[in-house]
Write a protein that holds these residues in place. Structure first.
Motif, PDB file in Angstrom:
ATOM      1  N   SER A  73      47.568  10.942  62.836  1.00  0.00           N
ATOM      2  CA  SER A  73      48.424  10.792  64.016  1.00  0.00           C
ATOM      3  C   SER A  73      48.795  12.128  64.639  1.00  0.00           C
ATOM      4  O   SER A  73      49.727  12.187  65.445  1.00  0.00           O
ATOM      5  N   LEU A  74      48.064  13.186  64.308  1.00  0.00           N
ATOM      6  CA  LEU A  74      48.441  14.546  64.707  1.00  0.00           C
ATOM      7  C   LEU A  74      48.769  14.663  66.191  1.00  0.00           C
ATOM      8  O   LEU A  74      49.750  15.312  66.552  1.00  0.00           O
ATOM      9  N   ASP A  75      47.990  14.074  67.048  1.00  0.00           N
ATOM     10  CA  ASP A  75      48.188  14.237  68.491  1.00  0.00           C
ATOM     11  C   ASP A  75      48.824  13.017  69.149  1.00  0.00           C
ATOM     12  O   ASP A  75      48.737  12.837  70.361  1.00  0.00           O
ATOM     13  N   THR A  76      49.455  12.178  68.323  1.00  0.00           N
ATOM     14  CA  THR A  76      50.091  10.971  68.848  1.00  0.00           C
ATOM     15  C   THR A  76      51.526  10.894  68.350  1.00  0.00           C
ATOM     16  O   THR A  76      51.797  11.133  67.173  1.00  0.00           O
ATOM     17  N   ASP A  77      52.453  10.564  69.232  1.00  0.00           N
ATOM     18  CA  ASP A  77      53.829  10.317  68.824  1.00  0.00           C
ATOM     19  C   ASP A  77      53.913   8.881  68.315  1.00  0.00           C
ATOM     20  O   ASP A  77      53.734   7.926  69.076  1.00  0.00           O
ATOM     21  N   LEU A  78      54.172   8.746  67.021  1.00  0.00           N
ATOM     22  CA  LEU A  78      54.268   7.405  66.455  1.00  0.00           C
ATOM     23  C   LEU A  78      55.356   6.586  67.140  1.00  0.00           C
ATOM     24  O   LEU A  78      55.261   5.352  67.231  1.00  0.00           O
ATOM     25  N   ALA A  79      56.383   7.276  67.620  1.00  0.00           N
ATOM     26  CA  ALA A  79      57.467   6.578  68.300  1.00  0.00           C
ATOM     27  C   ALA A  79      56.980   5.852  69.548  1.00  0.00           C
ATOM     28  O   ALA A  79      57.585   4.865  69.979  1.00  0.00           O
ATOM     29  N   ASP A  80      55.863   6.316  70.127  1.00  0.00           N
ATOM     30  CA  ASP A  80      55.328   5.712  71.351  1.00  0.00           C
ATOM     31  C   ASP A  80      54.226   4.698  71.072  1.00  0.00           C
ATOM     32  O   ASP A  80      53.679   4.114  72.005  1.00  0.00           O
ATOM     33  N   PRO A 125      53.974   1.728  68.436  1.00  0.00           N
ATOM     34  CA  PRO A 125      54.481   0.934  67.306  1.00  0.00           C
ATOM     35  C   PRO A 125      53.395   0.409  66.378  1.00  0.00           C
ATOM     36  O   PRO A 125      53.589   0.368  65.158  1.00  0.00           O
ATOM     37  N   ALA A 126      52.245   0.026  66.935  1.00  0.00           N
ATOM     38  CA  ALA A 126      51.162  -0.500  66.099  1.00  0.00           C
ATOM     39  C   ALA A 126      50.626   0.578  65.165  1.00  0.00           C
ATOM     40  O   ALA A 126      50.401   0.339  63.974  1.00  0.00           O
ATOM     41  N   LEU A 127      50.419   1.789  65.705  1.00  0.00           N
ATOM     42  CA  LEU A 127      49.952   2.896  64.871  1.00  0.00           C
ATOM     43  C   LEU A 127      51.012   3.281  63.846  1.00  0.00           C
ATOM     44  O   LEU A 127      50.684   3.584  62.693  1.00  0.00           O
ATOM     45  N   ALA A 128      52.268   3.255  64.238  1.00  0.00           N
ATOM     46  CA  ALA A 128      53.347   3.577  63.301  1.00  0.00           C
ATOM     47  C   ALA A 128      53.341   2.594  62.132  1.00  0.00           C
ATOM     48  O   ALA A 128      53.484   2.993  60.969  1.00  0.00           O
ATOM     49  N   ALA A 129      53.169   1.321  62.426  1.00  0.00           N
ATOM     50  CA  ALA A 129      53.171   0.304  61.377  1.00  0.00           C
ATOM     51  C   ALA A 129      51.985   0.478  60.433  1.00  0.00           C
ATOM     52  O   ALA A 129      52.131   0.397  59.204  1.00  0.00           O
ATOM     53  N   SER A 130      50.788   0.705  60.990  1.00  0.00           N
ATOM     54  CA  SER A 130      49.600   0.858  60.142  1.00  0.00           C
ATOM     55  C   SER A 130      49.660   2.138  59.319  1.00  0.00           C
ATOM     56  O   SER A 130      49.249   2.159  58.151  1.00  0.00           O
ATOM     57  N   THR A 131      50.193   3.214  59.923  1.00  0.00           N
ATOM     58  CA  THR A 131      50.332   4.482  59.192  1.00  0.00           C
ATOM     59  C   THR A 131      51.308   4.335  58.041  1.00  0.00           C
ATOM     60  O   THR A 131      51.053   4.799  56.923  1.00  0.00           O
TER      61      THR A 131
END
Length: 495
Positions: free
Chosen positions: A469-476, A478-484
């Motif tokens: 997720s280096l170049d992505t804000d997980l806060a923006d 939600p799907a990536l935040a959940a999978s991470t």
């Protein structure tokens, strides 16, 4: 881990890490991943790494994620709660978790249970003011995708099930509320640091323990670090790039390097004390880390907390902090550290800091006057039936508050870490402490980009293999935040 047995009069390296804590260890691993061909040298003044601020008993081991700490969610003048800092810290801890997960998956780190385990993080509000504060804090956090899932309760039966030790003997009429997050962790940063440095050595790095850095000077196109062992001059280490991550020792080292970026900066040391118990029935009655709120008018550093800790397989409870004072900049430092740090360029800044921050001065003076009875009273706010014979007073790590001039005044940098970099991007130093270790990956990725990035064009692509997720804000996202979160939970054994 012992000092290198024999060293030449001068040794050369590509990247020099000064200080054997979690920050240097993390940067070293990242640099070895990006530039495996580089020579890396780590210098530590003590006989092993991870014995200062990273050592387990020198920090709360919280794995700060903004889940329970009121420090990161201040109330605005209108009474609403600002969650900006909590979200930022949480995002950074997710980056750190991704790095640890990748290193575990690659076999670089051992079984994760040796340094991290799941422990609920809770916030407690006492009295009408505290309950209202916590209710608004919980509501504000629940609106954010990274913070959802926390539970809020004022029900005494539920609170007694969550926190039996804290509810035993408590007046049923006392207003009290608790928020609970199952996403919390307990981290042994000392053990983790030793694992990281062991991996660094396996990759060919040189680790010089028992070597104290005394001065850093620029010589042509390299830096020269003078060291000593047992008060005897030791080998000089020359390096193209240098990172200073020595806690309270960083600013003096950067001053010896004549770095103009630190002109006028000062530091003020603070010690922390905690009450600790390992009595089995007390430990079994408190299976969480619980943070309270500072009393009205008190500085944020006064936030009390009662933490479940696991260090080398032994569980304990830790309550505090109680501020104390020592002129040392490091727990194993010298009494002359503070007076030697005051000079013409920062004397006024340090003096103004005391005038501009009377709440912190009052708090420190009150803490220094607090005796055993006062500490027991504070503990009984959390553990009503606490008995003095069950608890021992321990001194935790030494911290330094960074003081910087600002428009003729002085600002105490109480929270947050600052990276100072030389104009030619060959020297970087880390100043400040909290939240420190839990955000080590984010901070050291920043340092990596400043120091190593110019010499490794594809460095971000290499780091992304460890931190997707280096170049992505997980806060923006939600799907990536959940999978991470799900992936790192599984790899780190936090399910």
């Amino acid at each position: 881990m012992t000092s290198t047995a024999a060293s030449p009069a001068t040794s050369a390296t590509d990247l020099l890490l000064v200080g054997g804590g979690i920050m240097s260890a993390t940067l070293g691993l990242l640099a070895s991943h990006v530039r495996p061909d580089w020579r890396i040298t780590l210098v530590e003044r003590l006989d092993d790494v991870g014995l200062e601020s990273s050592q387990a008993w020198n920090n709360a081991g919280t794995g700060h994620a903004g889940l329970c700490e009121f420090n990161y969610t201040p109330r605005r003048p209108d009474g609403s709660v600002d969650i900006t800092a909590a979200v930022s810290v949480n995002e950074q801890f997710h980056v750190t978790r991704q790095l640890w997960s990748a290193l575990v998956a690659h076999g670089t780190l051992p079984e994760p249970a040796s340094f991290i385990r799941p422990v609920p993080h809770m916030s407690v509000g006492f009295g009408d003011h505290g309950v209202d504060y916590l209710r608004q804090r919980h509501a504000a956090l629940q609106e954010h995708p990274l913070m959802r899932g926390q539970r809020f309760s004022e029900d005494r039966q539920e609170l007694a099930a969550w926190l039996p030790l804290m509810l035993a003997g408590r007046s049923p009429g006392e207003p009290m509320a608790v928020s609970r997050s199952e996403a919390g962790t307990d981290v042994d940063y000392g053990a983790l640091t030793q694992h990281l440095v062991a991996a660094l050595r396996r990759r060919g790095a040189t680790v010089l323990t028992g070597h104290e850095a005394t001065a850093l000077r620029r010589r042509g196109d390299v830096w020269e670090l003078s060291t000593r062992t047992d008060q005897v001059s030791a080998p000089t280490v020359t390096a193209r790039l240098v990172f200073a991550g020595t806690g309270g020792g960083t600013l003096p080292l950067l001053r010896s390097a004549r770095l103009p970026e630190v002109a006028g900066l000062g530091v003020f040391p603070l010690s922390g004390q905690f009450l600790r118990t390992s009595r089995p029935d007390l430990v079994q009655g408190h299976r969480a880390k619980v943070y309270g709120h500072a009393e009205p008018g008190a500085p944020p550093i006064s936030v009390p907390h009662l933490d479940l800790r696991s260090v080398q397989g032994e569980e304990s409870l830790l309550f505090g902090p109680f501020a104390s004072f020592s002129p040392r900049f490091l727990q194993h430092g010298r009494r002359s550290d503070l007076p030697r740090s005051v000079h013409r360029g920062n004397a006024r800044t340090l003096a103004m800091a005391a005038l501009d921050h009377p709440d912190m001065v009052r708090h420190l003076l009150a803490e220094l006057r607090r005796g055993a009875g006062g500490r027991l009273t504070a503990l009984r706010r959390f553990v009503p039936e606490a008995r003095p014979e069950d608890w021992e007073l321990i001194t935790a790590g030494q911290r330094v508050q960074l003081v910087r001039p600002s428009a003729g005044r002085a600002t105490i940098v109480g929270f947050g870490t600052e990276v100072v970099t030389s104009a030619d991007a060959t020297l970087a130093g880390l100043l400040g402490a909290s939240p420190g270790a839990s955000t080590s990956a984010s901070i050291m990725i920043d340092v990596l980009g400043r120091l190593v990035g110019p010499h490794a064009p594809s460095w971000r692509d290499r780091v992304r293999t460890l931190v997707p997720s280096l170049d992505t804000d997980l806060a923006d996202d939600p799907a990536l935040a959940a999978s991470t979160t799900a992936r790192t939970d599984e790899v780190l054994g936090l399910l």
